[in-house]
Design a protein around this motif. Structure first.
Motif, short mmCIF file in Angstrom:
data_model
loop_
_atom_site.label_atom_id
_atom_site.label_comp_id
_atom_site.label_asym_id
_atom_site.label_seq_id
_atom_site.Cartn_x
_atom_site.Cartn_y
_atom_site.Cartn_z
N GLU A 198 -5.19 27.30 9.26
CA GLU A 198 -5.68 26.00 9.32
C GLU A 198 -6.45 25.67 10.97
OE1 GLU A 198 -2.71 23.15 8.13
OE2 GLU A 198 -2.77 23.94 6.22
N PHE A 199 -7.37 24.51 10.88
CA PHE A 199 -7.47 24.02 12.54
C PHE A 199 -7.80 22.66 11.99
CE2 PHE A 199 -11.49 25.73 10.64
CZ PHE A 199 -12.38 24.69 10.76
N MET A 200 -7.82 21.85 13.06
CA MET A 200 -8.18 20.50 13.19
C MET A 200 -9.53 20.07 13.71
SD MET A 200 -5.83 18.56 11.31
CE MET A 200 -6.24 17.00 11.95
N ALA A 201 -10.34 19.53 13.18
CA ALA A 201 -11.58 18.92 14.06
C ALA A 201 -12.16 17.68 13.50
CB ALA A 201 -12.55 20.12 13.68
N SER A 202 -12.37 16.58 14.27
CA SER A 202 -13.16 15.62 13.99
C SER A 202 -11.91 14.60 13.07
CB SER A 202 -14.32 15.58 13.12
OG SER A 202 -15.35 16.19 13.99
N GLY A 203 -10.69 15.02 13.33
CA GLY A 203 -9.72 14.28 12.83
C GLY A 203 -9.38 14.58 11.38
N TYR A 211 -10.10 35.84 1.53
CA TYR A 211 -10.02 36.97 0.46
C TYR A 211 -10.42 38.18 0.96
CZ TYR A 211 -10.74 39.99 -3.38
OH TYR A 211 -10.74 41.12 -4.02
N GLY A 212 -10.17 39.37 0.72
CA GLY A 212 -10.76 40.60 0.78
C GLY A 212 -10.65 41.35 2.22
N GLY A 213 -9.78 40.66 3.18
CA GLY A 213 -9.63 41.39 4.38
C GLY A 213 -10.60 41.41 5.32
N GLY A 214 -10.73 41.93 6.48
CA GLY A 214 -11.83 41.96 7.43
C GLY A 214 -11.45 41.75 9.00
N ASN A 215 -12.28 42.19 9.78
CA ASN A 215 -11.89 42.41 11.08
C ASN A 215 -12.05 40.91 11.82
OD1 ASN A 215 -14.86 42.23 11.19
ND2 ASN A 215 -15.03 44.24 12.04
N TYR A 216 -12.02 39.83 11.21
CA TYR A 216 -12.14 38.49 11.68
C TYR A 216 -10.91 38.34 12.66
CZ TYR A 216 -9.08 37.22 7.81
OH TYR A 216 -8.00 37.49 6.94
N ASP A 217 -10.99 37.35 13.86
CA ASP A 217 -10.13 37.04 14.78
C ASP A 217 -10.07 35.19 14.54
OD1 ASP A 217 -8.86 35.73 16.98
OD2 ASP A 217 -9.78 37.11 18.27
N LYS A 218 -8.67 35.28 13.61
CA LYS A 218 -8.52 34.02 13.37
C LYS A 218 -8.48 32.84 14.50
CE LYS A 218 -4.47 35.33 10.98
NZ LYS A 218 -3.48 35.39 10.06
N GLU A 219 -7.92 33.22 15.56
CA GLU A 219 -7.92 32.29 16.41
C GLU A 219 -9.31 31.83 17.10
OE1 GLU A 219 -4.88 30.70 17.40
OE2 GLU A 219 -3.87 31.73 15.78
N LEU A 221 -12.01 32.15 15.28
CA LEU A 221 -12.56 31.44 14.42
C LEU A 221 -12.15 29.87 14.23
CD1 LEU A 221 -12.56 33.88 11.17
CD2 LEU A 221 -14.79 32.99 12.33
N LYS A 222 -10.90 29.61 14.58
CA LYS A 222 -10.40 28.10 14.55
C LYS A 222 -11.23 27.40 15.44
CE LYS A 222 -5.78 29.34 13.34
NZ LYS A 222 -4.28 29.44 13.83
N VAL A 223 -11.39 28.01 16.53
CA VAL A 223 -12.08 27.15 17.81
C VAL A 223 -13.65 26.98 17.59
CG1 VAL A 223 -12.68 27.55 20.42
CG2 VAL A 223 -10.40 28.07 19.41
N ASP A 224 -14.20 28.18 17.03
CA ASP A 224 -15.58 28.28 16.67
C ASP A 224 -16.00 27.42 15.75
OD1 ASP A 224 -16.11 29.64 19.10
OD2 ASP A 224 -16.16 31.59 18.22
N MET A 225 -15.43 27.40 14.60
CA MET A 225 -15.65 26.68 13.53
C MET A 225 -15.45 25.22 13.73
SD MET A 225 -14.00 29.10 10.39
CE MET A 225 -14.50 28.03 8.97
N ALA A 226 -14.32 24.87 14.47
CA ALA A 226 -14.27 23.70 14.95
C ALA A 226 -15.39 22.89 15.81
CB ALA A 226 -13.04 23.48 15.77
N LYS A 227 -15.95 23.78 16.63
CA LYS A 227 -17.16 23.26 17.34
C LYS A 227 -18.30 22.79 16.42
CE LYS A 227 -15.99 26.37 21.38
NZ LYS A 227 -16.72 27.40 22.16
#
Length: 609
Positions: A198-203, A211-219, A221-227
């Motif tokens: 989860e992440f918070m953005a714009s309240g 699903y399916g795994g992957g070489n993503y970095d959750k931390e 993604l939280k920052v960049d998706m929030a932007k």
């Protein structure tokens, strides 16, 4: 003329009807006895609907994906009981089952759904997870789209999680409620062992179900998706949700997305998150689908809601709904800091080049492309590029030009952002979608100038974009060059087969088009060089290729003749193709360091940074 007694009787009748509707309860239970065989077991319970018979219907399409997909084709073993006794069922339309309930107060319907198509718009089930795209799983009683319902999910024994935008029912595990079927059909459900963060953005609380795994970095993604969320919310001034869900399906090769009211489903490549192109591609997809939270789901063409789930829903405005969203994807990626100004302008110039290089852009307008989405957009054939244009691509170009026209006309005071926000608020106030005339009127109100000629040329017409003029407003120079200067082209592409190379595409007005090379022709030789010998020097990564990369073609000059031997329907033929110059162009955008103050003001407003 009604008397007092008649009015009281009418009020009493309406009250009784409303009370009867209020007493109707609809609930679903979805389980998975054989997920490895790709089946969902669905139980539908209806109580309080006392009629001689009840019709239940499955949608034939899903909103956001404009093609009748006939979801009912995957339904099996449909049966029903009324007050505990088996009753007759008759299929009365392709997507409608009639249950002869004989005024029974309780009806139970059971059916199975086969789900084995990987996409963001269709259900898919295997031993690892279940993706329930609701229009392909659930049904509604005829005429009761506005009725509430509940959904209980019983995960397979090795699964432990459910992710959905539906509202949980307090105290009941994996049970959810929908205020009406529009909400249910707009709320995909992921069931399995997905990785959730989860992440918070714009309240707003945002949940990501991977699903399916992957070489993503959750931390990260939280920052960049929030932007991205924050940049998009800033345009509209408010975020209409308290909760939003991203369902992400990671595959060996994945892509695409589908928007929903408070969620989206995305396809991604599981190994691409650690590359710049792959990571930015994913963030661009996030930006695109999240923007639909406003543009499409709330700021929408009038034809797109309330929906007719039995038939096509035609609109001429998908160039706004999808095309503008593609344009804003680029703006948000720049505003959020993922692309610099040079990348921003060149990505947009590249989008214009795509349209210029598509022959069909000269034959189909943006409004026609939108209207014909149901018959062309989602099922193109070998000639579609020659007679049609994507409303995504053409709409993106219209968005670029319209934005720059508004900014220039208002000397940097207003932009397309102001139009989108105003139209969002108008739709919210009027509680309905907009017409094309209303959208045009708002553009003219914000800009203070007429857009009648603009509409005639770019929305309803097929004029090429005057990109030099419009980019010039912002002090951006655009140069044009031939995509392959001095190189001859045939205009034909093919696919490798066991027998050689089969033609799959012929471009309008090319040498192949003019001199009679056809799709499905099997190429035997080029200038008496066998096709196998012509291919032997190439290292091909794909079975699809342009004939122009073959050495026997590449060494020739523009205007020379290429002798082509083919088999057509088993008959030998020989054609002579007079090679032509490639009509495709490349555009390069350069930010002018000596731009005027007025141009710099336009650029500043345009780029938003």
């Amino acid at each position: 003329m009604f008397n007092r007694k008649s009015i009281l009787s009418l009020v009493l009748l309406l009250t009784c009807i409303m009370a009867a509707k209020a007493q109707v309860k609809i609930g679903f239970e979805v389980s998975f006895k054989e997920p490895q065989a790709h089946y969902a077991e669905v139980q539908m319970n209806i109580s309080g609907l006392v009629k001689d018979y009840v019709d239940v219907k499955m949608p034939v399409w899903t909103p956001g994906s404009y093609l009748v997909r006939e979801f009912e084709k995957s339904v099996e073993e449909f049966k029903a009981t009324a007050s505990g006794k088996a009753v007759r069922v008759e299929k009365v339309r392709k997507n409608t089952w009639r249950i002869f309930s004989a005024k029974a107060a309780n009806i139970q319907i059971n059916y199975r759904v086969y789900a084995f198509e990987i996409s963001v718009r269709t259900p898919f089930i295997d031993e690892s997870h279940a993706f329930l795209s609701p229009t392909g799983i659930f049904m509604h009683p005829d005429g009761m789209i506005k009725s509430p319902s509940t959904v209980k999910i019983i995960p397979f024994k090795t699964w432990s999680k459910v992710s959905t935008g539906l509202t949980p029912v307090a105290g009941e595990n994996f049970t959810y409620k929908a205020t009406d079927f529009d909400i249910l059909y707009d709320s995909p459900i992921e069931v399995g062992n997905q990785d959730v963060f989860e992440f918070m953005a714009s309240g707003v609380r945002h949940e990501v179900a991977m699903y399916g795994g992957g070489n993503y970095d959750k931390e990260k993604l939280k920052v960049d998706m929030a932007k991205i969320v924050e940049q998009e919310t800033a345009v509209y001034g408010e975020n209409p949700n308290k909760y939003y869900l991203f369902i992400v399906h990671n595959f060996a090769r994945g892509g695409g997305g589908l928007e929903h009211l408070n969620s989206t489903t995305l396809g991604a490549t599981r190994t691409a998150y650690n590359t710049e192109a792959g990571y930015k591609g994913f963030l661009g997809l996030v930006a695109h689908e999240y923007h639909h939270l406003w543009n499409v789901k709330r700021l929408r063409p009038v034809a797109l809601g309330p929906f007719d789930y039995d038939n096509e829903n035609y609109t001429t405005n998908l160039w706004v709904a999808e095309g503008f969203t593609s344009y804003y994807e680029n703006k948000y990626m720049h505003r959020a800091g993922f692309n610099d100004a040079n990348t921003f302008v060149n990505d947009l110039a590249g989008g214009i080049a795509v349209v210029l290089n598509t022959p069909g852009s000269k034959y189909q307008s943006a409004s026609e492309s939108s209207y014909d989405a149901w018959i062309i957009g989602y099922r193109p054939n070998e000639n579609s590029k020659n007679n049609s244009i994507s409303y995504y691509n053409k709409g993106e170009v219209i968005g670029i030009l319209m934005d720059l026209e508004i900014i220039n006309a208002t000397k940097g005071a207003k932009s397309l952002d102001d139009v989108m926000k105003a139209m969002y608020l108008q739709c919210k106030t009027l509680k309905r979608g907009y017409t094309d005339a209303e959208f045009k009127a708002m553009v003219e109100k914000i800009s203070g100038i007429s857009f009648t000629n603009f509409w005639a040329k770019y929305v309803n017409g097929v004029d090429d974009a005057e990109y030099v003029k419009y980019f010039g407003y912002a002090g951006v120079d655009v140069s044009t060059e031939n995509a392959t200067p001095g190189k001859p082209v045939t205009g034909a592409s093919g696919q490798l087969s066991n027998s050689g190379l089969v033609v799959t595409s012929v471009t309008r007005n090319s040498a192949a088009w003019i001199d009679g090379l056809n799709v499905n022709d099997e190429i035997v030789s080029l200038d008496d060089v066998s096709i196998n010998d012509a291919l032997s020097t190439l290292r091909l990564r794909s079975p699809m290729l342009s004939l122009d990369i073959l050495p026997v073609v590449a060494k020739k000059n523009i205007g020379e003749v290429l002798k082509v031997k083919i088999k057509r329907d088993g008959i030998d033929k020989e054609l002579s193709l007079t090679l032509k110059e490639n009509p495709s162009v490349r555009l390069k955008a350069t930010i002018n360091e000596n731009a005027t103050a007025a141009q710099k003001a336009v650029f500043q407003k345009w780029a938003g940074k």
